[in-house]
Structures are given as structure tokens and as C-alpha cells.
Design a protein around this motif. Structure first.
Motif, PDB file in Angstrom:
ATOM      1  N   SER A  89       0.838  -1.204   0.000  1.00 39.40           N
ATOM      2  CA  SER A  89       0.000   0.000   0.000  1.00 39.40           C
ATOM      3  C   SER A  89       0.870   1.250   0.000  1.00 39.40           C
ATOM      4  CB  SER A  89      -0.880   0.012   1.254  1.00 39.40           C
ATOM      5  OG  SER A  89      -0.055   0.151   2.411  1.00 39.40           O
ATOM      6  N   GLN A  90       0.217   2.397  -0.256  1.00 43.96           N
ATOM      7  CA  GLN A  90       0.938   3.668  -0.184  1.00 43.96           C
ATOM      8  C   GLN A  90       1.383   3.943   1.250  1.00 43.96           C
ATOM      9  OE1 GLN A  90       1.756   5.610  -2.960  1.00 43.96           O
ATOM     10  NE2 GLN A  90       3.147   6.527  -1.464  1.00 43.96           N
ATOM     11  N   GLU A  91       0.583   3.537   2.212  1.00 45.15           N
ATOM     12  CA  GLU A  91       0.966   3.733   3.614  1.00 45.15           C
ATOM     13  C   GLU A  91       2.269   3.004   3.934  1.00 45.15           C
ATOM     14  OE1 GLU A  91      -2.225   2.735   2.665  1.00 45.15           O
ATOM     15  OE2 GLU A  91      -3.031   4.750   2.862  1.00 45.15           O
ATOM     16  N   GLU A  92       2.390   1.798   3.402  1.00 41.93           N
ATOM     17  CA  GLU A  92       3.606   1.023   3.629  1.00 41.93           C
ATOM     18  C   GLU A  92       4.790   1.661   2.893  1.00 41.93           C
ATOM     19  OE1 GLU A  92       4.737  -3.684   4.045  1.00 41.93           O
ATOM     20  OE2 GLU A  92       3.203  -3.149   2.591  1.00 41.93           O
ATOM     21  N   ILE A  93       4.576   2.127   1.670  1.00 41.20           N
ATOM     22  CA  ILE A  93       5.622   2.838   0.925  1.00 41.20           C
ATOM     23  C   ILE A  93       6.080   4.043   1.734  1.00 41.20           C
ATOM     24  CG2 ILE A  93       6.086   4.273  -1.125  1.00 41.20           C
ATOM     25  CD1 ILE A  93       4.134   2.347  -2.648  1.00 41.20           C
ATOM     26  N   ASP A  94       5.137   4.837   2.213  1.00 40.87           N
ATOM     27  CA  ASP A  94       5.461   6.041   2.993  1.00 40.87           C
ATOM     28  C   ASP A  94       6.238   5.690   4.262  1.00 40.87           C
ATOM     29  OD1 ASP A  94       4.053   7.472   1.060  1.00 40.87           O
ATOM     30  OD2 ASP A  94       2.274   7.730   2.310  1.00 40.87           O
ATOM     31  N   TYR A  95       5.804   4.639   4.959  1.00 44.12           N
ATOM     32  CA  TYR A  95       6.444   4.208   6.203  1.00 44.12           C
ATOM     33  C   TYR A  95       7.933   3.897   5.964  1.00 44.12           C
ATOM     34  CZ  TYR A  95       7.792   1.149  10.071  1.00 44.12           C
ATOM     35  OH  TYR A  95       8.463   0.576  11.120  1.00 44.12           O
ATOM     36  N   PHE A  96       8.206   3.020   4.991  1.00 46.29           N
ATOM     37  CA  PHE A  96       9.596   2.622   4.755  1.00 46.29           C
ATOM     38  C   PHE A  96      10.415   3.758   4.153  1.00 46.29           C
ATOM     39  CE2 PHE A  96       7.761  -1.684   5.084  1.00 46.29           C
ATOM     40  CZ  PHE A  96       8.595  -2.162   6.084  1.00 46.29           C
ATOM     41  N   TRP A  97       9.816   4.531   3.269  1.00 47.62           N
ATOM     42  CA  TRP A  97      10.533   5.653   2.655  1.00 47.62           C
ATOM     43  C   TRP A  97      10.975   6.654   3.721  1.00 47.62           C
ATOM     44  CZ3 TRP A  97      12.178   6.442  -2.266  1.00 47.62           C
ATOM     45  CH2 TRP A  97      12.676   7.712  -2.548  1.00 47.62           C
ATOM     46  N   GLU A  98      10.053   7.025   4.579  1.00 42.99           N
ATOM     47  CA  GLU A  98      10.343   8.017   5.619  1.00 42.99           C
ATOM     48  C   GLU A  98      11.453   7.533   6.544  1.00 42.99           C
ATOM     49  OE1 GLU A  98       8.044   9.471   9.559  1.00 42.99           O
ATOM     50  OE2 GLU A  98       6.918   9.747   7.694  1.00 42.99           O
ATOM     51  N   ARG A  99      11.360   6.301   6.980  1.00 50.63           N
ATOM     52  CA  ARG A  99      12.321   5.795   7.960  1.00 50.63           C
ATOM     53  C   ARG A  99      13.685   5.496   7.344  1.00 50.63           C
ATOM     54  NH1 ARG A  99       7.499   5.567   9.369  1.00 50.63           N
ATOM     55  NH2 ARG A  99       6.787   5.564  11.525  1.00 50.63           N
ATOM     56  N   LEU A 100      13.719   4.871   6.183  1.00 50.24           N
ATOM     57  CA  LEU A 100      15.000   4.506   5.594  1.00 50.24           C
ATOM     58  C   LEU A 100      15.729   5.707   4.981  1.00 50.24           C
ATOM     59  CD1 LEU A 100      14.069   1.055   4.058  1.00 50.24           C
ATOM     60  CD2 LEU A 100      15.682   1.476   5.925  1.00 50.24           C
ATOM     61  N   SER A 101      14.999   6.719   4.565  1.00 53.76           N
ATOM     62  CA  SER A 101      15.665   7.883   3.968  1.00 53.76           C
ATOM     63  C   SER A 101      16.109   8.902   5.024  1.00 53.76           C
ATOM     64  CB  SER A 101      14.760   8.552   2.934  1.00 53.76           C
ATOM     65  OG  SER A 101      13.610   9.112   3.545  1.00 53.76           O
ATOM     66  N   ALA A 102      15.622   8.794   6.246  1.00 57.23           N
ATOM     67  CA  ALA A 102      15.973   9.752   7.304  1.00 57.23           C
ATOM     68  C   ALA A 102      17.482   9.778   7.525  1.00 57.23           C
ATOM     69  CB  ALA A 102      15.253   9.400   8.599  1.00 57.23           C
ATOM     70  N   GLY A 103      18.077  10.938   7.312  1.00 53.66           N
ATOM     71  CA  GLY A 103      19.509  11.093   7.522  1.00 53.66           C
ATOM     72  C   GLY A 103      20.360  10.482   6.431  1.00 53.66           C
ATOM     73  N   GLY A 104      19.720  10.034   5.359  1.00 48.66           N
ATOM     74  CA  GLY A 104      20.454   9.380   4.270  1.00 48.66           C
ATOM     75  C   GLY A 104      20.984  10.359   3.252  1.00 48.66           C
ATOM     76  N   ALA A 105      21.229   9.856   2.063  1.00 48.76           N
ATOM     77  CA  ALA A 105      21.743  10.680   0.972  1.00 48.76           C
ATOM     78  C   ALA A 105      20.788  11.846   0.735  1.00 48.76           C
ATOM     79  CB  ALA A 105      21.887   9.841  -0.291  1.00 48.76           C
ATOM     80  N   PRO A 106      21.321  13.037   0.508  1.00 50.21           N
ATOM     81  CA  PRO A 106      20.452  14.202   0.372  1.00 50.21           C
ATOM     82  C   PRO A 106      19.526  14.130  -0.841  1.00 50.21           C
ATOM     83  CG  PRO A 106      22.730  14.747  -0.157  1.00 50.21           C
ATOM     84  CD  PRO A 106      22.725  13.354   0.388  1.00 50.21           C
ATOM     85  N   GLU A 107      19.891  13.401  -1.847  1.00 51.84           N
ATOM     86  CA  GLU A 107      19.100  13.324  -3.071  1.00 51.84           C
ATOM     87  C   GLU A 107      18.660  11.881  -3.303  1.00 51.84           C
ATOM     88  OE1 GLU A 107      17.561  15.273  -6.503  1.00 51.84           O
ATOM     89  OE2 GLU A 107      18.797  16.198  -4.967  1.00 51.84           O
ATOM     90  N   ALA A 108      17.361  11.636  -3.249  1.00 53.63           N
ATOM     91  CA  ALA A 108      16.840  10.310  -3.561  1.00 53.63           C
ATOM     92  C   ALA A 108      16.968  10.087  -5.069  1.00 53.63           C
ATOM     93  CB  ALA A 108      15.381  10.201  -3.137  1.00 53.63           C
ATOM     94  N   ARG A 109      17.092   8.845  -5.461  1.00 51.08           N
ATOM     95  CA  ARG A 109      17.163   8.507  -6.877  1.00 51.08           C
ATOM     96  C   ARG A 109      15.763   8.180  -7.372  1.00 51.08           C
ATOM     97  NH1 ARG A 109      20.967   5.538  -4.097  1.00 51.08           N
ATOM     98  NH2 ARG A 109      22.986   6.493  -4.116  1.00 51.08           N
ATOM     99  N   GLN A 110      15.609   8.069  -8.666  1.00 51.95           N
ATOM    100  CA  GLN A 110      14.282   7.818  -9.200  1.00 51.95           C
ATOM    101  C   GLN A 110      13.831   6.374  -9.002  1.00 51.95           C
ATOM    102  OE1 GLN A 110      15.986   8.516 -13.338  1.00 51.95           O
ATOM    103  NE2 GLN A 110      13.969   7.749 -13.806  1.00 51.95           N
TER     104      GLN A 110
END
Length: 166
Positions: A89-110
Motif C-alpha cells: 500500500s501507499q501507507e507502507e511505501i510512505d512508512y519505509f521511505w520516511e524511515r529509511l531515507s531519514a539522515g540518508g543521501a540528500p538526493e533520492a534517486r528515481q
């Protein structure tokens, strides 16, 4: 008898393996640190890690075995290796995206690709995507691919609209 997973990802960290293990276990449900083996005086000099620090950390992330090694600064992660997180689901996408990208590379890839704060690459992908991209109707699949190529974090609603021709 404990069964051992046939193939286990073994990830090289530079002094932060235990921190990374705790971070990942805190993100993925049904996860745990299974074992920590610590450096002693013998052997620690090759990887330049202090005695008592974690040498390897075995963990399970949602049922998948991983081993993290504090191997020193010799090797770094690259986007050539990534882990796919399949989301329903989008909720699951949002959950993992938010947590795994926190403090990560400044620019996400496509296309749902990001690097976490340790430099490890992840792909946060909806489980519906392969079906959409492999549709017998080439026009539908093409619309989805065009929409996907314009996204960093994947928007499942927008992919569904593209699939439906809206």
C-alpha cells in the motif's frame, strides 16, 4: 535443529554495524538481533576496531537473515547493490521511505531508490508494479513506465491512474 538460510547477505560497515543493526530492527517489523560477536585483542588490528566493539552482528529483518561486519573503512556501499522492500500500500511505501531515507543521501534517486544514513541502497516498491509493467496492453504498461520514471518516492495512486489511462 536450527536451519541456516542458504544465502545470507553479508554487509561491510565501518565501525557502525551494531548501530545499523539496531536501526534496521527498529524499522522492520518481526525483526531482531540474533547474535553479536565482539572483537578481542586478537584479530582486531586488521580491521582497526577496538576490542569489545561488534565484529559481526547477525539479525533477522522480517524473516530475512543478514550479517553485518565492522570491517573498517576499506569498502563502501554503492548503488550497484540494493535491497527491495515490497510494499502492499501507499501507507507502507510512505512508512519505509520516511524511515529509511531519514539522515540518508540528500538526493533520492528515481523509481523508489534511496540511500540510508549508512549509505546502503534500498528500493521501496509497490507489489502491484510488476503486474502493471508486464501488462499485455503495451500502451498501459508504457504509461506506467513513463509515470514511474518521473518519480523518486513512488506514488501508487499516480501509477494506478496511469495504468487506467487517467
Amino acid at each position: 535443529m536450527h536451519s541456516i538460510q542458504k544465502i545470507t547477505p553479508f554487509l561491510w560497515f565501518s565501525g557502525r554495524a551494531e548501530e545499523a543493526a539496531e536501526y534496521y530492527v527498529g524499522i522492520f517489523r518481526n525483526s531482531r538481533i540474533c547474535q553479536v560477536i565482539r572483537y578481542t585483542e586478537a584479530g582486531q588490528e586488521q580491521h582497526r576496531q577496538p576490542p569489545g566493539s561488534a565484529m559481526t552482528v547477525a539479525l533477522k529483518l522480517d524473516g530475512q537473515d543478514f550479517t553485518l561486519l565492522n570491517g573498517g573503512p576499506i569498502f563502501q556501499f554503492t548503488p550497484a547493490i540494493s535491497f527491495v522492500v515490497n510494499c502492499e500500500s501507499q501507507e507502507e511505501i510512505d512508512y519505509f521511505w520516511e524511515r529509511l531515507s531519514a539522515g540518508g543521501a540528500p538526493e533520492a534517486r528515481q523509481c523508489g531508490w534511496l540511500a540510508d544514513k549508512f549509505g546502503l541502497s534500498w528500493q521501496i516498491v509497490p507489489t502491484a508494479l510488476p503486474t502493471m509493467l508486464q501488462d499485455a496492453d503495451a500502451e498501459k504498461a508504457g504509461r506506467v513506465m513513463s509515470a514511474l520514471m518521473g518519480m523518486k518516492k513512488i506514488d501508487l495512486g499516480e501509477l494506478k491512474k496511469a495504468y487506467a489511462g487517467q
